[in-house]
Design an enzyme around this catalytic site. Structure first.
Site, PDB file in Angstrom:
ATOM      1  N   TRP A  88      -8.974   8.176  -4.438  1.00 10.72           N
ATOM      2  CA  TRP A  88      -8.430   7.511  -3.041  1.00 10.72           C
ATOM      3  C   TRP A  88      -8.865   8.464  -2.266  1.00 10.72           C
ATOM      4  O   TRP A  88      -8.204   9.311  -2.031  1.00 10.72           O
ATOM      5  CB  TRP A  88      -6.831   7.667  -3.060  1.00 10.72           C
TER       6      TRP A  88
ATOM      7  N   GLY B 200     -18.401  -3.797  -0.024  1.00  9.34           N
ATOM      8  CA  GLY B 200     -18.483  -2.158   0.907  1.00  9.34           C
ATOM      9  C   GLY B 200     -19.493  -1.501   0.305  1.00  9.34           C
ATOM     10  O   GLY B 200     -20.625  -0.490   0.176  1.00  9.34           O
TER      11      GLY B 200
ATOM     12  N   ASN C 252     -20.834  -6.587  -5.383  1.00  4.47           N
ATOM     13  CA  ASN C 252     -20.918  -7.608  -3.483  1.00  4.47           C
ATOM     14  C   ASN C 252     -20.037  -5.928  -2.516  1.00  4.47           C
ATOM     15  O   ASN C 252     -19.897  -7.047  -1.859  1.00  4.47           O
ATOM     16  CB  ASN C 252     -20.982  -8.391  -3.391  1.00  4.47           C
TER      17      ASN C 252
ATOM     18  N   TYR D 243     -10.826   2.408  -8.407  1.00  3.53           N
ATOM     19  CA  TYR D 243     -10.336   2.756  -6.902  1.00  3.53           C
ATOM     20  C   TYR D 243      -9.935   1.755  -5.898  1.00  3.53           C
ATOM     21  O   TYR D 243      -9.186   1.578  -5.097  1.00  3.53           O
ATOM     22  CB  TYR D 243     -11.880   3.471  -5.956  1.00  3.53           C
ATOM     23  N   GLY D 244      -9.772   0.836  -7.083  1.00  2.18           N
ATOM     24  CA  GLY D 244      -9.456  -0.514  -6.212  1.00  2.18           C
ATOM     25  C   GLY D 244      -8.043  -1.470  -7.751  1.00  2.18           C
ATOM     26  O   GLY D 244      -8.865  -0.834  -8.985  1.00  2.18           O
TER      27      GLY D 244
ATOM     28  N   ARG E 156     -18.268 -11.072  -9.048  1.00  2.61           N
ATOM     29  CA  ARG E 156     -18.119 -12.272  -9.788  1.00  2.61           C
ATOM     30  C   ARG E 156     -19.092 -14.177  -9.157  1.00  2.61           C
ATOM     31  O   ARG E 156     -20.202 -13.940  -8.841  1.00  2.61           O
ATOM     32  CB  ARG E 156     -16.474 -12.856  -8.410  1.00  2.61           C
TER      33      ARG E 156
ATOM     34  N   TYR F 264       0.496  -1.075  -0.324  1.00  2.00           N
ATOM     35  CA  TYR F 264      -0.177  -0.214   0.467  1.00  2.00           C
ATOM     36  C   TYR F 264       0.694   1.714  -0.439  1.00  2.00           C
ATOM     37  O   TYR F 264       2.260   1.695   0.342  1.00  2.00           O
ATOM     38  CB  TYR F 264      -1.017  -0.090   1.339  1.00  2.00           C
TER      39      TYR F 264
ATOM     40  N   MET G 209      -8.102  -5.315  -7.827  1.00  2.00           N
ATOM     41  CA  MET G 209      -7.715  -6.213  -6.966  1.00  2.00           C
ATOM     42  C   MET G 209      -7.839  -7.449  -7.901  1.00  2.00           C
ATOM     43  O   MET G 209      -6.643  -8.691  -7.076  1.00  2.00           O
ATOM     44  CB  MET G 209      -9.963  -7.222  -6.700  1.00  2.00           C
TER      45      MET G 209
ATOM     46  N   ASN H 180     -15.893   3.120   3.255  1.00  2.00           N
ATOM     47  CA  ASN H 180     -16.493   2.058   2.221  1.00  2.00           C
ATOM     48  C   ASN H 180     -17.266   3.089   1.628  1.00  2.00           C
ATOM     49  O   ASN H 180     -17.768   3.413   0.624  1.00  2.00           O
ATOM     50  CB  ASN H 180     -17.530   0.919   2.354  1.00  2.00           C
TER      51      ASN H 180
END
Length: 402
Positions: A332, A209, A207, A306-307, A230, A97, A309, A180
């Site tokens: 962010w 937050g 799904n 914003y992510g 997913r 991070y 994964m 979130n």
């Protein structure tokens, strides 16, 4: 601002007591009453998850016991009520991070250590004479990230926390409001002038937050949404679809459907032949699947990441930039909050009011009870488990007899 009073170790308290002629000699029963975590001389006994360096969670995470002196000036002694386990918290421990909490010896460790965790709800146990905005019994949440929340108690200056009105809330709701829901609120409001009533947005990770918050806020504001999740087999997938539709999602699809050739035609049908614009994409996954989602955006829309994964890069087609004028943005929430502290506070208060009014549902949570005698291995296993497979809900430490 006066420097915070340092925490001292239990051994230090005993040594001071035994060598001072002005104090009675301490015994084990005097030093610590586990039932109330307060020693005879006003020191609060605390435990914290700590780590000396970034690395693998089982290798670096430890449980440390220490003592906190009575607060003075504007210092507050806080008892943690609830503290969630966010992906960013895990990434900070791993060193993946962009920011890290401070590494210090303030907890009485021989070498600098950090306390993980960025969100929490605390109860004020005691306040120094200079504290103005809070009093004993109030609930507070961190003003900014980096406070270190995975611990039973802590001491910090008054300015590092914000009081929340606890009426109509439980501590888990207050503990999970800052990241979130605020992320979802700001992304829906701040890009391209905000999504307007009757317009659409599409999001992956629906799904999560953030995803659940965006669905609910969109419904309240008259905004339509396509929720991408997913793929899950059989009844599990159908159950999740119904759940998100009940929250307010207009369409729920799997990530496999998004990459299918006919998906763009489906979106055109859903949006009244394309006359209703899809003006925003919210991406926390990345990779080719995110770009498949971007292909259904209307001309001039914003794709906000914003992510990441999937940890895969996004390959942007030139036509999206030249002919469709799609804007690719990043968001962010930590940086936004640092730059807009009052706007963050207003957003937090707005979300909490929606919760009090029953208009905003919590994300599903998996409560992890943390008592004084909870073992280190149990806590570390829970943290490690957040990285593995499907989860029934967001992990959150709920503090009991500490």
């Amino acid at each position: 601002m006066p420097p915070p009073s340092p925490s001292v170790s239990l051994r230090s308290i005993q040594r001071i007591a035994l060598t001072s002629s002005s104090l009675p000699q301490l015994t084990a029963s005097h030093v610590l009453d586990r039932r109330r975590s307060i020693s005879t001389y006003g020191y609060t006994q605390a435990k914290a998850l700590i780590y000396p360096k970034q690395g693998s969670i089982p290798d670096v995470l430890d449980l440390h016991t220490h003592s906190i002196s009575p607060p003075h000036s504007t210092l507050l002694t806080l008892r943690t009520l609830s503290a969630p386990l966010n992906p960013a918290d895990i990434n900070q421990i791993q060193g993946t991070y962009p920011t890290a909490p401070p590494f210090t010896t303030s907890l009485g460790t021989p070498t600098p250590h950090a306390v993980p965790g960025n969100e929490a709800c605390f109860e004020v146990l005691s306040a120094g004479s200079g504290a103005q905005s809070v009093k004993k019994g109030d609930w507070v949440i961190p003003r900014a990230t980096g406070l270190g929340t995975w611990r039973t108690h802590l001491q910090c200056p008054e300015e590092q926390v914000v009081r929340v009105e606890k009426e109509g809330l439980d501590s888990k709701q207050a503990a999970t409001v800052s990241v979130n829901p605020v992320t979802a609120w700001r992304m829906l409001k701040d890009f391209g002038g905000g999504v307007k009533e009757g317009e659409w947005f599409i999001q992956n990770g629906a799904n999560s937050g953030v995803g659940r918050a965006a669905i609910q806020l969109g419904r309240m504001w008259g905004v339509k949404s396509i929720a991408v999740v997913r793929g899950r087999p059989g009844e599990e997938g159908e159950k999740l679809k119904r759940e998100l539709e009940e929250l307010g999602a207009d369409k729920v699809v799997s990530d496999e459907e998004v990459v299918e050739k006919g998906f763009k035609d489906k979106v055109k049908e859903w949006t009244n032949g394309g006359r209703e614009r899809v003006v925003l994409g919210l991406n926390c996954v990345g990779g080719d699947a995110a770009m498949a989602m971007a292909k259904v955006l209307s001309t001039g829309a914003h794709m906000v990441t914003y992510g990441a994964m999937s940890k895969s890069p996004m390959r942007v087609g030139a036509s999206m930039l030249i002919f469709k004028d799609i804007k690719f943005d990043g968001f962010w929430v930590s940086r936004w909050a640092d730059r807009h502290p009052e706007e963050k506070r207003s957003t937090v208060e707005s979300v909490l009011q929606l919760i009090r009014e029953g208009k905003f549902k919590d994300v599903p949570m998996v409560e992890v009870l943390w008592n004084w005698d909870t073992k280190k291995e149990d806590l570390v296993d829970v943290v490690q488990g957040t990285l593995e497979g499907y989860r029934k809900g967001k992990g959150i430490f709920v503090f009991g007899d500490t």
